[in-house]
Scaffold this motif. Structure first.
Motif, PDB file in Angstrom:
ATOM      1  N   ARG A 114       0.831  -1.210   0.000  1.00 53.70           N
ATOM      2  CA  ARG A 114       0.000   0.000   0.000  1.00 53.70           C
ATOM      3  C   ARG A 114       0.860   1.252   0.000  1.00 53.70           C
ATOM      4  NH1 ARG A 114      -5.232  -2.417   1.555  1.00 53.70           N
ATOM      5  NH2 ARG A 114      -4.718  -4.362   2.600  1.00 53.70           N
ATOM      6  N   ARG A 115       1.906   1.211   0.813  1.00 59.87           N
ATOM      7  CA  ARG A 115       2.829   2.357   0.829  1.00 59.87           C
ATOM      8  C   ARG A 115       3.405   2.590  -0.559  1.00 59.87           C
ATOM      9  NH1 ARG A 115       3.926   1.653   6.299  1.00 59.87           N
ATOM     10  NH2 ARG A 115       5.042  -0.305   6.001  1.00 59.87           N
ATOM     11  N   GLU A 116       3.869   1.509  -1.187  1.00 61.05           N
ATOM     12  CA  GLU A 116       4.498   1.646  -2.496  1.00 61.05           C
ATOM     13  C   GLU A 116       3.518   2.227  -3.514  1.00 61.05           C
ATOM     14  OE1 GLU A 116       5.844  -2.015  -4.145  1.00 61.05           O
ATOM     15  OE2 GLU A 116       6.684  -1.059  -5.931  1.00 61.05           O
ATOM     16  N   LEU A 117       2.282   1.719  -3.477  1.00 64.22           N
ATOM     17  CA  LEU A 117       1.293   2.211  -4.433  1.00 64.22           C
ATOM     18  C   LEU A 117       1.037   3.696  -4.229  1.00 64.22           C
ATOM     19  CD1 LEU A 117      -1.187  -0.764  -4.593  1.00 64.22           C
ATOM     20  CD2 LEU A 117       0.071   0.268  -6.483  1.00 64.22           C
ATOM     21  N   GLU A 136       4.327   9.921  -7.633  1.00 63.54           N
ATOM     22  CA  GLU A 136       5.315  10.071  -8.706  1.00 63.54           C
ATOM     23  C   GLU A 136       4.627  10.281 -10.056  1.00 63.54           C
ATOM     24  OE1 GLU A 136       8.503  10.318  -8.750  1.00 63.54           O
ATOM     25  OE2 GLU A 136       8.737  10.127  -6.581  1.00 63.54           O
ATOM     26  N   LEU A 137       3.562   9.513 -10.265  1.00 58.68           N
ATOM     27  CA  LEU A 137       2.829   9.642 -11.528  1.00 58.68           C
ATOM     28  C   LEU A 137       2.305  11.059 -11.700  1.00 58.68           C
ATOM     29  CD1 LEU A 137       0.790   6.343 -11.965  1.00 58.68           C
ATOM     30  CD2 LEU A 137       2.644   7.227 -13.378  1.00 58.68           C
ATOM     31  N   THR A 138       1.738  11.580 -10.621  1.00 59.20           N
ATOM     32  CA  THR A 138       1.178  12.932 -10.680  1.00 59.20           C
ATOM     33  C   THR A 138       2.260  13.951 -11.010  1.00 59.20           C
ATOM     34  OG1 THR A 138      -0.329  12.221  -8.934  1.00 59.20           O
ATOM     35  CG2 THR A 138      -0.240  14.578  -9.431  1.00 59.20           C
ATOM     36  N   VAL A 139       3.399  13.809 -10.343  1.00 61.55           N
ATOM     37  CA  VAL A 139       4.488  14.771 -10.536  1.00 61.55           C
ATOM     38  C   VAL A 139       5.035  14.708 -11.956  1.00 61.55           C
ATOM     39  CG1 VAL A 139       6.838  15.374  -9.836  1.00 61.55           C
ATOM     40  CG2 VAL A 139       5.137  14.746  -8.103  1.00 61.55           C
ATOM     41  N   THR A 140       5.370  13.503 -12.398  1.00 62.18           N
ATOM     42  CA  THR A 140       5.981  13.381 -13.724  1.00 62.18           C
ATOM     43  C   THR A 140       4.990  13.735 -14.828  1.00 62.18           C
ATOM     44  OG1 THR A 140       5.497  11.014 -13.657  1.00 62.18           O
ATOM     45  CG2 THR A 140       7.727  11.692 -13.072  1.00 62.18           C
ATOM     46  N   ALA A 141       3.704  13.504 -14.580  1.00 68.12           N
ATOM     47  CA  ALA A 141       2.702  13.887 -15.582  1.00 68.12           C
ATOM     48  C   ALA A 141       2.649  15.403 -15.709  1.00 68.12           C
ATOM     49  CB  ALA A 141       1.337  13.336 -15.196  1.00 68.12           C
ATOM     50  N   ARG A 142       2.650  16.068 -14.565  1.00 67.39           N
ATOM     51  CA  ARG A 142       2.592  17.529 -14.581  1.00 67.39           C
ATOM     52  C   ARG A 142       3.816  18.085 -15.310  1.00 67.39           C
ATOM     53  NH1 ARG A 142      -0.099  20.124  -9.543  1.00 67.39           N
ATOM     54  NH2 ARG A 142      -1.310  18.319 -10.219  1.00 67.39           N
ATOM     55  N   ALA A 143       4.966  17.446 -15.120  1.00 66.50           N
ATOM     56  CA  ALA A 143       6.201  17.911 -15.750  1.00 66.50           C
ATOM     57  C   ALA A 143       6.302  17.445 -17.206  1.00 66.50           C
ATOM     58  CB  ALA A 143       7.409  17.411 -14.964  1.00 66.50           C
ATOM     59  N   ALA A 144       5.296  16.674 -17.650  1.00 70.23           N
ATOM     60  CA  ALA A 144       5.321  16.156 -19.017  1.00 70.23           C
ATOM     61  C   ALA A 144       6.606  15.385 -19.301  1.00 70.23           C
ATOM     62  CB  ALA A 144       5.135  17.271 -20.043  1.00 70.23           C
ATOM     63  N   ASP A 145       7.112  14.719 -18.257  1.00 73.56           N
ATOM     64  CA  ASP A 145       8.325  13.907 -18.406  1.00 73.56           C
ATOM     65  C   ASP A 145       7.907  12.489 -18.799  1.00 73.56           C
ATOM     66  OD1 ASP A 145      10.561  12.381 -18.177  1.00 73.56           O
ATOM     67  OD2 ASP A 145      11.133  13.089 -16.185  1.00 73.56           O
ATOM     68  N   LEU A 146       7.743  12.289 -20.099  1.00 71.18           N
ATOM     69  CA  LEU A 146       7.143  11.032 -20.575  1.00 71.18           C
ATOM     70  C   LEU A 146       7.951   9.805 -20.163  1.00 71.18           C
ATOM     71  CD1 LEU A 146       5.556  11.363 -24.116  1.00 71.18           C
ATOM     72  CD2 LEU A 146       4.508  11.006 -21.892  1.00 71.18           C
ATOM     73  N   GLU A 147       9.257   9.945 -20.178  1.00 71.34           N
ATOM     74  CA  GLU A 147      10.104   8.792 -19.882  1.00 71.34           C
ATOM     75  C   GLU A 147       9.912   8.319 -18.438  1.00 71.34           C
ATOM     76  OE1 GLU A 147      14.838   7.607 -20.202  1.00 71.34           O
ATOM     77  OE2 GLU A 147      14.087   9.462 -21.126  1.00 71.34           O
ATOM     78  N   SER A 148      10.017   9.254 -17.515  1.00 73.69           N
ATOM     79  CA  SER A 148       9.821   8.892 -16.111  1.00 73.69           C
ATOM     80  C   SER A 148       8.389   8.444 -15.867  1.00 73.69           C
ATOM     81  CB  SER A 148      10.141  10.082 -15.195  1.00 73.69           C
ATOM     82  OG  SER A 148      11.473  10.460 -15.350  1.00 73.69           O
ATOM     83  N   PHE A 149       7.473   9.130 -16.527  1.00 75.53           N
ATOM     84  CA  PHE A 149       6.070   8.751 -16.359  1.00 75.53           C
ATOM     85  C   PHE A 149       5.858   7.293 -16.745  1.00 75.53           C
ATOM     86  CE2 PHE A 149       1.732   8.187 -17.845  1.00 75.53           C
ATOM     87  CZ  PHE A 149       1.008   8.690 -16.773  1.00 75.53           C
ATOM     88  N   ASP A 177       4.558   4.391 -14.441  1.00 73.81           N
ATOM     89  CA  ASP A 177       3.302   3.763 -14.839  1.00 73.81           C
ATOM     90  C   ASP A 177       3.466   2.248 -14.827  1.00 73.81           C
ATOM     91  OD1 ASP A 177       0.694   3.666 -15.617  1.00 73.81           O
ATOM     92  OD2 ASP A 177       1.078   4.033 -17.745  1.00 73.81           O
ATOM     93  N   ILE A 178       4.571   1.789 -15.437  1.00 72.21           N
ATOM     94  CA  ILE A 178       4.850   0.353 -15.444  1.00 72.21           C
ATOM     95  C   ILE A 178       4.962  -0.172 -14.020  1.00 72.21           C
ATOM     96  CG2 ILE A 178       6.594  -1.377 -16.023  1.00 72.21           C
ATOM     97  CD1 ILE A 178       7.189   0.212 -18.548  1.00 72.21           C
ATOM     98  N   HIS A 200      -5.504   6.744 -11.603  1.00 73.00           N
ATOM     99  CA  HIS A 200      -4.456   5.978 -10.941  1.00 73.00           C
ATOM    100  C   HIS A 200      -4.440   6.305  -9.441  1.00 73.00           C
ATOM    101  CE1 HIS A 200      -3.079   5.045 -15.001  1.00 73.00           C
ATOM    102  NE2 HIS A 200      -2.223   4.178 -14.499  1.00 73.00           N
ATOM    103  N   ARG A 201      -4.576   7.592  -9.146  1.00 76.88           N
ATOM    104  CA  ARG A 201      -4.613   7.956  -7.715  1.00 76.88           C
ATOM    105  C   ARG A 201      -5.779   7.283  -7.017  1.00 76.88           C
ATOM    106  NH1 ARG A 201      -3.046  13.498  -8.410  1.00 76.88           N
ATOM    107  NH2 ARG A 201      -5.241  14.099  -8.350  1.00 76.88           N
ATOM    108  N   GLU A 202      -6.912   7.258  -7.724  1.00 80.45           N
ATOM    109  CA  GLU A 202      -8.101   6.622  -7.123  1.00 80.45           C
ATOM    110  C   GLU A 202      -7.844   5.147  -6.829  1.00 80.45           C
ATOM    111  OE1 GLU A 202     -12.031   6.896  -8.949  1.00 80.45           O
ATOM    112  OE2 GLU A 202     -11.638   9.032  -9.276  1.00 80.45           O
TER     113      GLU A 202
END
Lengths: 232, 232
Positions: B122-125, B131-144, B148-149, B196-198
DNA sequence: GTAGACCCAAAGGTATGACTTATTCAAGCC
DNA sequence: GGCTTGAATAAGTCATACCTTTGGGTCTAC
């Protein structure tokens, strides 16, 4: 279908031995020993080991030997691995895993089938539902099993998804195992048969929601019975 | 992970050639030819062919040769087969099949995870959702993509079902392929991130229904975008 | 005493030639 | 025409020789 020849024989010894835990993770086999123990040549041993390597069940390393890998590494979707695990120790766990997989896949397959099934598919499903009803009433477990397998295979195939379709042998193995090991009531339950009829009718009528719901009831029921029956 | 040595090389030629249809079903290969063409010995050819046989992609027969089997016979769940098909022709069909599989499996996995996930899971999720939220906002596709994986892998693992857990590489391959082939928007969609957050919150809160619903929305959306984008 | 270079033996990896076995196809026979 | 028989062919198996990697022990230098 089976691997042929001597490598096949060797595989039929090694695979189950590893799958059952008789050769636990970390066990180191040596090619030379395997040759001697089974009276076969290097060629044969190497081919069998290569296949096990491709299933991620062993890892040959120079200067070390052929190491058995932990269960978590195995290709759990490989039909041979599934069969080996169903045959020996770990059967219960394998049945539970497969049960969950069925709960996920078969309702989805039923829904897809209601959308995409061909006329032939629908006819076949209808006929199989009738057969199920008849053989259940006659308490003819053997025929019932055969038609049950055919029914689920037909739904998976009618889904039009090749990956779903390929699960038919696996589902068949689960159903067979359940009957063989007397995890089934002596006479198929009436409501289960009724649900199969519902699935067939819903797919014939092109009603995805109903097909999915009925199929889910079937596989959830099967999983619950499994959990109630398995003791380990 | 990969098959090692010369048989691995040979496999890396033959597998994709068969998977892509370059060597269609019915094609007959001869062991001797393969030796000459690839400059390797019988030993190597035999081992590579044995592996392909165990994947049901070829069938060696005496006095005939090594026959390529029809696509319907292949072990479509074998990771190598999936990778080969994703790499060349038939990529679209493979992506669609995998899309349907995800729709079936991932919601079920999310529901199971909400019931059985450990505190660490649960912690990891939760962390991955951030992380997903942050990298999405930064449009950092690679990290996203990487996160995501990791997110989907974590859900599959947290389900506690070994078979679901083993689909993580496959799901990863789908997500990677989608990004690599520019089937993704340049910036991850906000509502997808929100979903994903949900999922993470529902699993943390132990709410199977919500987790399943949110995950289903994700994978159904992914499948619909796929269908809309793929032209063949 | 410890860290590093070095060397050797052990195990899998590859190559090759001889031989075996199954299977197809066709010629020949009833 | 159908059946038997036989020869040709390609995979299957074996035995052997040799190559390559690598783990571990030893020896050395600091």
């Amino acid at each position: 279908m089976e691997i042929q020849g001597l490598p096949g024989r060797l595989l039929a010894h090694l695979g189950p031995a590893i799958a059952s835990g008789e050769l636990p993770a970390g066990t180191v086999l040596r090619a030379e020993e395997l040759e001697a123990q089974h009276g076969v040549s290097r060629t044969v041993v190497r081919e069998a080991v290569r296949i096990l390597e491709s299933m991620r069940m062993v890892e040959p390393r120079r200067r070390v030997g052929i190491t058995v890998r932990p269960r978590g590494d195995w290709d759990v979707f490989d039909p041979l691995v599934i069969r080996w695990r169903l045959a020996g120790a770990g059967r219960s766990e394998q049945l539970r895993s497969l049960g969950s997989l069925r709960v996920a896949v078969e309702p989805a397959a039923a829904a897809l089938a209601a959308r995409h099934a061909s006329d032939d598919d629908r006819r076949e499903l209808g006929a199989l539902a009738v057969e199920l009803t008849v053989t259940a009433r006659a308490a003819d477990l053997e025929s019932f099993l055969a038609h049950d397998i055919a029914f689920h295979a037909a739904v998976l195939r009618a889904s039009g998804n090749e990956m779903f379709a390929h699960l038919k042998d696996t589902v068949g193995a689960v159903l067979t195992g359940r009957t063989e090991h007397h995890l089934m009531p002596h006479r198929p339950r009436d409501y289960a048969v009724q649900l199969h009829r519902e699935v067939a009718e819903a797919i014939c009528a092109g009603d995805p929601e109903l097909a999915e719901r009925a199929m889910r009831t079937i596989v959830v029921g099967a999983l619950e019975e499994l959990d109630a029956t398995l003791t380990d």
